[in-house]
Design a protein around this motif. Structure first.
Motif, PDB file in Angstrom:
ATOM      1  N   LEU A   1      24.724   6.066  -4.834  1.00 34.41           N
ATOM      2  CA  LEU A   1      23.690   4.909  -4.749  1.00 34.41           C
ATOM      3  C   LEU A   1      22.528   5.669  -3.678  1.00 34.41           C
ATOM      4  O   LEU A   1      23.514   6.346  -2.483  1.00 34.41           O
ATOM      5  CB  LEU A   1      23.799   3.800  -4.318  1.00 34.41           C
ATOM      6  N   ILE A   2      21.166   6.184  -3.074  1.00 32.17           N
ATOM      7  CA  ILE A   2      20.971   6.091  -2.109  1.00 32.17           C
ATOM      8  C   ILE A   2      19.420   4.776  -1.565  1.00 32.17           C
ATOM      9  O   ILE A   2      18.793   4.428  -2.359  1.00 32.17           O
ATOM     10  CB  ILE A   2      19.282   8.196  -2.162  1.00 32.17           C
ATOM     11  N   LEU A   3      19.807   5.226  -0.036  1.00 33.19           N
ATOM     12  CA  LEU A   3      18.891   3.810  -0.118  1.00 33.19           C
ATOM     13  C   LEU A   3      18.592   5.067   0.963  1.00 33.19           C
ATOM     14  O   LEU A   3      19.187   5.165   2.027  1.00 33.19           O
ATOM     15  CB  LEU A   3      19.468   2.280   1.244  1.00 33.19           C
ATOM     16  N   LEU A   4      16.596   4.116   1.251  1.00 32.32           N
ATOM     17  CA  LEU A   4      16.626   5.606   2.309  1.00 32.32           C
ATOM     18  C   LEU A   4      16.837   6.372   2.079  1.00 32.32           C
ATOM     19  O   LEU A   4      16.074   6.658   0.697  1.00 32.32           O
ATOM     20  CB  LEU A   4      16.681   4.274   3.861  1.00 32.32           C
ATOM     21  N   GLY A   5      16.587   7.424   3.083  1.00 38.04           N
ATOM     22  CA  GLY A   5      16.522   9.364   2.079  1.00 38.04           C
ATOM     23  C   GLY A   5      14.992   9.356   2.282  1.00 38.04           C
ATOM     24  O   GLY A   5      16.093  10.149   0.674  1.00 38.04           O
ATOM     25  N   ARG A   6      14.613   9.459   2.599  1.00 41.31           N
ATOM     26  CA  ARG A   6      13.045   9.070   1.287  1.00 41.31           C
ATOM     27  C   ARG A   6      13.047  10.943   0.939  1.00 41.31           C
ATOM     28  O   ARG A   6      13.001  10.956   0.239  1.00 41.31           O
ATOM     29  CB  ARG A   6      11.579   9.098   2.422  1.00 41.31           C
ATOM     30  N   VAL A   7      13.726  11.291   2.396  1.00 36.20           N
ATOM     31  CA  VAL A   7      12.842  13.329   2.561  1.00 36.20           C
ATOM     32  C   VAL A   7      14.072  13.798   1.615  1.00 36.20           C
ATOM     33  O   VAL A   7      13.812  15.024   0.454  1.00 36.20           O
ATOM     34  CB  VAL A   7      12.851  14.134   3.286  1.00 36.20           C
ATOM     35  N   LEU A   8      15.300  12.587   1.195  1.00 33.15           N
ATOM     36  CA  LEU A   8      16.143  13.205   0.099  1.00 33.15           C
ATOM     37  C   LEU A   8      16.371  13.371  -0.818  1.00 33.15           C
ATOM     38  O   LEU A   8      16.017  14.039  -2.271  1.00 33.15           O
ATOM     39  CB  LEU A   8      17.411  13.012   0.537  1.00 33.15           C
TER      40      LEU A   8
ATOM     41  N   ASP B   1       0.460  -0.749  -0.067  1.00 39.08           N
ATOM     42  CA  ASP B   1       0.244  -0.695  -0.446  1.00 39.08           C
ATOM     43  C   ASP B   1       0.732   1.352  -0.192  1.00 39.08           C
ATOM     44  O   ASP B   1       0.433   2.269   0.518  1.00 39.08           O
ATOM     45  CB  ASP B   1      -1.057  -0.416   1.650  1.00 39.08           C
ATOM     46  N   GLY B   2       2.131   1.157  -0.640  1.00 41.61           N
ATOM     47  CA  GLY B   2       2.780   2.473  -0.348  1.00 41.61           C
ATOM     48  C   GLY B   2       3.693   3.119   0.110  1.00 41.61           C
ATOM     49  O   GLY B   2       3.664   4.235   0.215  1.00 41.61           O
ATOM     50  N   ARG B   3       3.705   2.229   1.704  1.00 42.24           N
ATOM     51  CA  ARG B   3       3.782   3.420   2.502  1.00 42.24           C
ATOM     52  C   ARG B   3       5.641   2.553   2.799  1.00 42.24           C
ATOM     53  O   ARG B   3       5.837   1.479   2.473  1.00 42.24           O
ATOM     54  CB  ARG B   3       3.892   2.624   4.080  1.00 42.24           C
ATOM     55  N   TYR B   4       6.954   4.033   3.259  1.00 39.25           N
ATOM     56  CA  TYR B   4       7.868   4.035   3.451  1.00 39.25           C
ATOM     57  C   TYR B   4       8.196   3.479   5.509  1.00 39.25           C
ATOM     58  O   TYR B   4       8.779   3.026   5.329  1.00 39.25           O
ATOM     59  CB  TYR B   4       8.307   5.558   3.402  1.00 39.25           C
ATOM     60  N   GLU B   5       7.794   4.005   6.020  1.00 37.61           N
ATOM     61  CA  GLU B   5       7.915   3.044   7.128  1.00 37.61           C
ATOM     62  C   GLU B   5       6.651   3.999   8.585  1.00 37.61           C
ATOM     63  O   GLU B   5       5.898   4.470   7.310  1.00 37.61           O
ATOM     64  CB  GLU B   5       8.823   4.260   8.218  1.00 37.61           C
ATOM     65  N   ASP B   6       6.350   3.211   9.372  1.00 37.13           N
ATOM     66  CA  ASP B   6       5.088   3.537  10.500  1.00 37.13           C
ATOM     67  C   ASP B   6       4.775   4.996  11.384  1.00 37.13           C
ATOM     68  O   ASP B   6       6.238   5.819  10.541  1.00 37.13           O
ATOM     69  CB  ASP B   6       4.798   2.037  11.086  1.00 37.13           C
ATOM     70  N   ASP B   7       4.321   4.740  11.415  1.00 34.60           N
ATOM     71  CA  ASP B   7       4.061   6.444  12.611  1.00 34.60           C
ATOM     72  C   ASP B   7       5.425   6.720  13.312  1.00 34.60           C
ATOM     73  O   ASP B   7       5.827   7.840  13.686  1.00 34.60           O
ATOM     74  CB  ASP B   7       2.530   6.430  12.616  1.00 34.60           C
ATOM     75  N   ASP B   8       6.158   5.804  14.011  1.00 33.26           N
ATOM     76  CA  ASP B   8       7.082   5.975  14.719  1.00 33.26           C
ATOM     77  C   ASP B   8       8.290   5.620  13.767  1.00 33.26           C
ATOM     78  O   ASP B   8       9.221   5.130  14.363  1.00 33.26           O
ATOM     79  CB  ASP B   8       6.528   4.776  15.956  1.00 33.26           C
ATOM     80  N   HIS B   9       8.511   5.653  12.573  1.00 35.78           N
ATOM     81  CA  HIS B   9       9.355   6.196  11.855  1.00 35.78           C
ATOM     82  C   HIS B   9      10.349   4.208  11.792  1.00 35.78           C
ATOM     83  O   HIS B   9      11.578   4.575  11.880  1.00 35.78           O
ATOM     84  CB  HIS B   9      10.276   6.886  12.039  1.00 35.78           C
ATOM     85  N   ASP B  10       9.593   3.184  11.619  1.00 38.86           N
ATOM     86  CA  ASP B  10      10.731   2.279  12.082  1.00 38.86           C
ATOM     87  C   ASP B  10       9.239   1.518  10.982  1.00 38.86           C
ATOM     88  O   ASP B  10       8.581   1.998  10.812  1.00 38.86           O
ATOM     89  CB  ASP B  10      10.239   1.793  13.152  1.00 38.86           C
ATOM     90  N   ILE B  11       9.662   0.117  11.079  1.00 39.10           N
ATOM     91  CA  ILE B  11       8.949  -0.813   9.900  1.00 39.10           C
ATOM     92  C   ILE B  11       9.134  -1.961  10.609  1.00 39.10           C
ATOM     93  O   ILE B  11       8.588  -2.961  10.019  1.00 39.10           O
ATOM     94  CB  ILE B  11       9.624  -0.837   8.679  1.00 39.10           C
ATOM     95  N   VAL B  12       9.416  -2.092  12.028  1.00 36.91           N
ATOM     96  CA  VAL B  12       9.443  -3.650  12.200  1.00 36.91           C
ATOM     97  C   VAL B  12       7.876  -4.029  12.353  1.00 36.91           C
ATOM     98  O   VAL B  12       7.667  -4.938  12.215  1.00 36.91           O
ATOM     99  CB  VAL B  12       9.700  -3.160  13.838  1.00 36.91           C
TER     100      VAL B  12
ATOM    101  N   GLY C   1      -1.437   2.188   7.472  1.00 33.35           N
ATOM    102  CA  GLY C   1      -0.831   3.467   7.419  1.00 33.35           C
ATOM    103  C   GLY C   1       0.424   3.920   7.990  1.00 33.35           C
ATOM    104  O   GLY C   1       1.501   2.980   7.020  1.00 33.35           O
ATOM    105  N   GLY C   2       1.214   5.118   7.970  1.00 30.93           N
ATOM    106  CA  GLY C   2       2.412   4.800   8.170  1.00 30.93           C
ATOM    107  C   GLY C   2       2.779   6.161   7.358  1.00 30.93           C
ATOM    108  O   GLY C   2       1.757   7.020   6.837  1.00 30.93           O
ATOM    109  N   VAL C   3       3.629   5.752   6.617  1.00 35.86           N
ATOM    110  CA  VAL C   3       4.754   7.293   6.026  1.00 35.86           C
ATOM    111  C   VAL C   3       4.600   7.376   4.862  1.00 35.86           C
ATOM    112  O   VAL C   3       4.960   6.194   4.630  1.00 35.86           O
ATOM    113  CB  VAL C   3       5.522   7.379   6.420  1.00 35.86           C
ATOM    114  N   SER C   4       4.292   7.710   3.819  1.00 32.91           N
ATOM    115  CA  SER C   4       3.703   7.663   1.850  1.00 32.91           C
ATOM    116  C   SER C   4       5.336   7.394   1.452  1.00 32.91           C
ATOM    117  O   SER C   4       5.898   8.429   2.288  1.00 32.91           O
ATOM    118  CB  SER C   4       3.108   8.032   1.697  1.00 32.91           C
TER     119      SER C   4
END
Length: 205
Positions: free
Chosen positions: A138-145, A15-26, A169-172
């Protein structure tokens, strides 16, 4: 002289999410299918990208320090898989640029081959890097950048690896719509993990 290629690679949920609302993926892995337990195709893919690059762009104090501390521990962990130890070696040895206004020289001191670029200078620095001699960037992660760099027309390829996970839910992955057009240049399915790769060329629209 042709410009160096800037590749962004990111994991993303169905569903297109990068991380959860706590800025984690666990939390995303609470309902990970048991058939995919232990699969490490994503580790192999990102390690391959890193082997083909000689510059890694990172961003944010929390993300940078967290990643460096984590991979420093993995490098010497006998319980870690071979590919994760290999990735740890690569990420610690490659030339790293961390984009941040809060990371200090003391913060990067334990991590060789690292230098700091301030946020306001990131676009100019990346544009210059792309014209300098060298292999891939290469950029791994770093969504804002990388979201910002896409708006600046500096990203050449976007490699999205969809995991068989629903975040709910979480960060798009994207914070807004950049002025680019995507052209599909490759796909791959790893049946052992359920991961699906889509490689997009990023063209100015």
């Amino acid at each position: 002289m042709s410009a160096r290629k800037l590749i962004v690679c990111n994991f993303v949920t169905v569903d297109g999410r990068y991380e959860d609302d706590d800025h984690d993926i666990v939390s995303f892995f609470e309902h990970h299918h048991p058939d995919y337990e232990g699969a490490d195709s994503f580790d192999h893919y990102t390690a391959g990208l890193l082997e083909e690059s000689d510059t890694l762009l990172l961003s944010g104090r929390r993300s940078f320090l967290g990643n460096m501390e984590y991979w420093s521990e993995v490098r010497g962990d006998p319980q870690a898989t071979r590919i994760r130890r290999r990735f740890a070696e690569l990420i610690l040895e490659v030339d790293k640029i961390v984009v941040s206004d809060t990371v200090s020289d003391d913060d990067i001191a334990p991590y060789p081959h690292t230098r700091i670029v301030r946020i306001g200078d990131a676009r100019t620095e990346v544009a210059a890097l792309k014209q300098a001699p060298g292999r891939g960037i290469l950029i791994l992660l770093g969504r804002v950048l990388w979201n910002d760099l896409m708006h600046a027309g500096l990203v050449d390829e976007l490699h999205l690896v969809t995991f068989p996970l629903i975040a709910g839910g979480g960060v798009s992955l994207f914070d807004s719509r950049p002025p680019v057009a995507l052209r599909l240049i490759g796909t791959h399915v790893w049946e052992e993990s359920g991961n699906v790769l889509m490689r997009w060329r990023v063209d100015p629209d």
